[in-house]
Design an enzyme around this catalytic site. Structure first.
Site, short mmCIF file in Angstrom:
data_model
loop_
_atom_site.label_atom_id
_atom_site.label_comp_id
_atom_site.label_asym_id
_atom_site.label_seq_id
_atom_site.Cartn_x
_atom_site.Cartn_y
_atom_site.Cartn_z
N HIS A 159 0.80 -1.20 0.09
CA HIS A 159 -0.16 -0.01 -0.08
C HIS A 159 0.92 1.06 0.04
CE1 HIS A 159 -3.54 -2.33 0.39
NE2 HIS A 159 -3.41 -2.66 1.51
N ASP A 195 -2.49 -10.64 -2.51
CA ASP A 195 -2.95 -10.18 -1.21
C ASP A 195 -4.37 -10.04 -1.28
OD1 ASP A 195 -2.13 -8.78 1.72
OD2 ASP A 195 -3.69 -7.95 0.74
N HIS A 197 -5.99 -7.29 -0.48
CA HIS A 197 -6.26 -5.95 -0.88
C HIS A 197 -5.70 -5.64 -2.03
CE1 HIS A 197 -6.83 -6.82 3.53
NE2 HIS A 197 -7.88 -5.79 3.39
N ASP A 284 -4.86 -13.05 3.39
CA ASP A 284 -5.94 -12.66 3.79
C ASP A 284 -7.10 -13.23 2.78
OD1 ASP A 284 -4.82 -11.07 2.09
OD2 ASP A 284 -4.79 -9.18 3.45
C1 OKP Z 1 -3.22 -4.37 4.59
B1 OKP Z 1 -2.71 -5.46 3.80
C2 OKP Z 1 -9.40 -3.31 9.14
C3 OKP Z 1 -9.54 -2.08 8.17
C4 OKP Z 1 -8.73 -1.89 6.77
C5 OKP Z 1 -6.43 -1.40 6.51
C6 OKP Z 1 -6.30 -2.57 5.83
C7 OKP Z 1 -4.60 -2.85 5.43
C8 OKP Z 1 -4.47 -4.24 4.76
N1 OKP Z 1 -8.86 -3.06 10.08
N2 OKP Z 1 -7.65 -1.35 7.27
O1 OKP Z 1 -3.12 -5.37 2.31
O2 OKP Z 1 -3.31 -6.99 4.08
ZN ZN Z 2 -4.32 -7.58 2.54
#
Ligand code: OKP
Ligand code: ZN
Length: 343
Positions: A159, A195, A197, A284
């Site tokens: 990110h 990932d 996200h 995840d």
């Molecule tokens: C990081 B990686 C949950 C809400 C989301 C940020 C997520 C970051 C993910 N607390 N907050 O891509 O696994």
């Molecule tokens: Zn993630």
């Protein structure tokens, strides 16, 4: 394959994170990396080694110099005014404001942070640098002839953009590794982000470049962090037109849907004919993940590894997310074992 792991990851450690208006038990915790490392050892995947230290050159090949200076000095300048408390942003520059230098630490923080998930602590810079070193050491191993390596990076990186941080990330480990492959002579490099996200930082860094293909399979940003980026119609620009592929999937996606998207992503990588592959490896996507909404099972991960192995590319895996503590080690190892078995 070899795993590169630094104890320094533990320098980034918070008990709580801000979530839906309050403080909840943190998801991105040191135990994640410890559990993955333990699972790697238990499974006999290969030796676990410490990273070599690298200078800032590879970091500056990807990130903005003022941003890097900021991150390096953020704890010192913050605590000089605020005392030794974690640095969280609570304001952001309004649109159309100028990029004039700010003197107050909170204002500077808001300039570079995109959310509240990534507090700067006393050891953040050292931890983030060590994670980068894990990736760069993996690159060096591959350039020395290893077919693959696993950089057990923590904090994660995908990110983080050229001049911003957030989403638990500070420096983009995978992007820095991909650029390092380029700097060491690879003509074309692909980054595959699996990932849950969207890898917005990685996409952004390489968006106008035709020499690095970025492919990401992820939760649809209509529903999921990072919300503003990661849509299917983002295909790259300028020299990079056609070298970004987003494959968003809706909440509830199962392995059948996931496999279809991954197959499409892998076909694009094959057509690009890269010399090296970097995999942003998050687990995840697992059904039991507490902040995510796909439905992959532990038994699905070996197949993902095998599908990636079928590309036949020298491959660096860089750890990203995965928050189901009870299964993170098993899921990562399953994927890497599936890769090894199919290679
Ligand atoms: C990081 B990686 C949950 C809400 C989301 C940020 C997520 C970051 C993910 N607390 N907050 O891509 O696994
Ligand atoms: Zn993630």
């Amino acid at each position: 394959m070899k795993t590169i792991f630094s104890e320094k990851h533990a320098l980034q450690s918070v008990e709580r994170e801000f979530y839906r208006g309050g403080w909840v038990e943190a998801f991105e915790i040191p135990r994640r990396a410890e559990l993955v490392r333990a699972a790697v050892t238990r499974a006999g995947l290969g030796p676990v080694m410490a990273p070599e230290p690298f200078d800032l050159g590879p970091v500056l090949a990807v990130h903005d110099a003022a941003f890097v200076r900021f991150l390096e000095g953020a704890w010192e300048s913050w605590t000089a005014e605020m005392g030794p408390i974690p640095a969280y942003p609570n304001l952001w520059p309004p649109r159309r404001s100028r990029s004039i230098p700010t003197v107050r630490p909170g204002a500077e923080l808001g300039r570079y942070a995109v959310d509240m998930s990534s507090p700067i602590l006393a050891g953040t810079w050292e931890a983030a640098r060590a994670a980068v070193d894990c990736g760069l050491t993996g690159v060096a191993l591959i350039e020395a002839g290893e077919p693959a390596a696993f950089a057990l990076c923590r904090p994660p990186g995908h990110h983080a953009g050229r001049d911003y941080f957030g989403g638990y990330c500070f420096l983009n480990n995978a992007a820095i590794a991909a650029q390092q492959f380029r700097s060491l002579g690879a003509a074309r490099v692909a980054v595959l982000d699996i990932d849950y996200h969207h890898g917005n930082g990685t996409q952004d860094i390489f968006y106008d470049r035709g020499d690095v293909l970025t492919v990401s399979v992820h939760g649809d940003p209509v529903q999921e962090y990072p919300y503003y980026i990661g849509f299917a119609d983002e295909t790259g620009e300028g020299d990079g037109e056609g070298t970004n592929l987003n494959l968003p999937l809706p909440w509830g996606a199962d392995f059948a849907a996931y496999r279809r998207a991954l197959t499409e992503g892998l076909a694009r990588i094959r057509a690009f004919a890269p010399d090296r592959l970097v995999v942003s490896l998050g687990v995840d996507t697992f059904a039991g993940d507490p902040i995510s909404h796909f439905r992959l099972e532990s038994g699905d991960y070996p197949q993902i590894g095998a599908m990636i192995a079928a590309l036949g590319l020298p491959t660096l895996f860089a750890m990203e997310g995965g928050y189901a503590i009870e299964a993170i080690g098993e899921n990562v190892v399953h994927l890497l074992e599936g890769f090894e078995a199919a290679r």
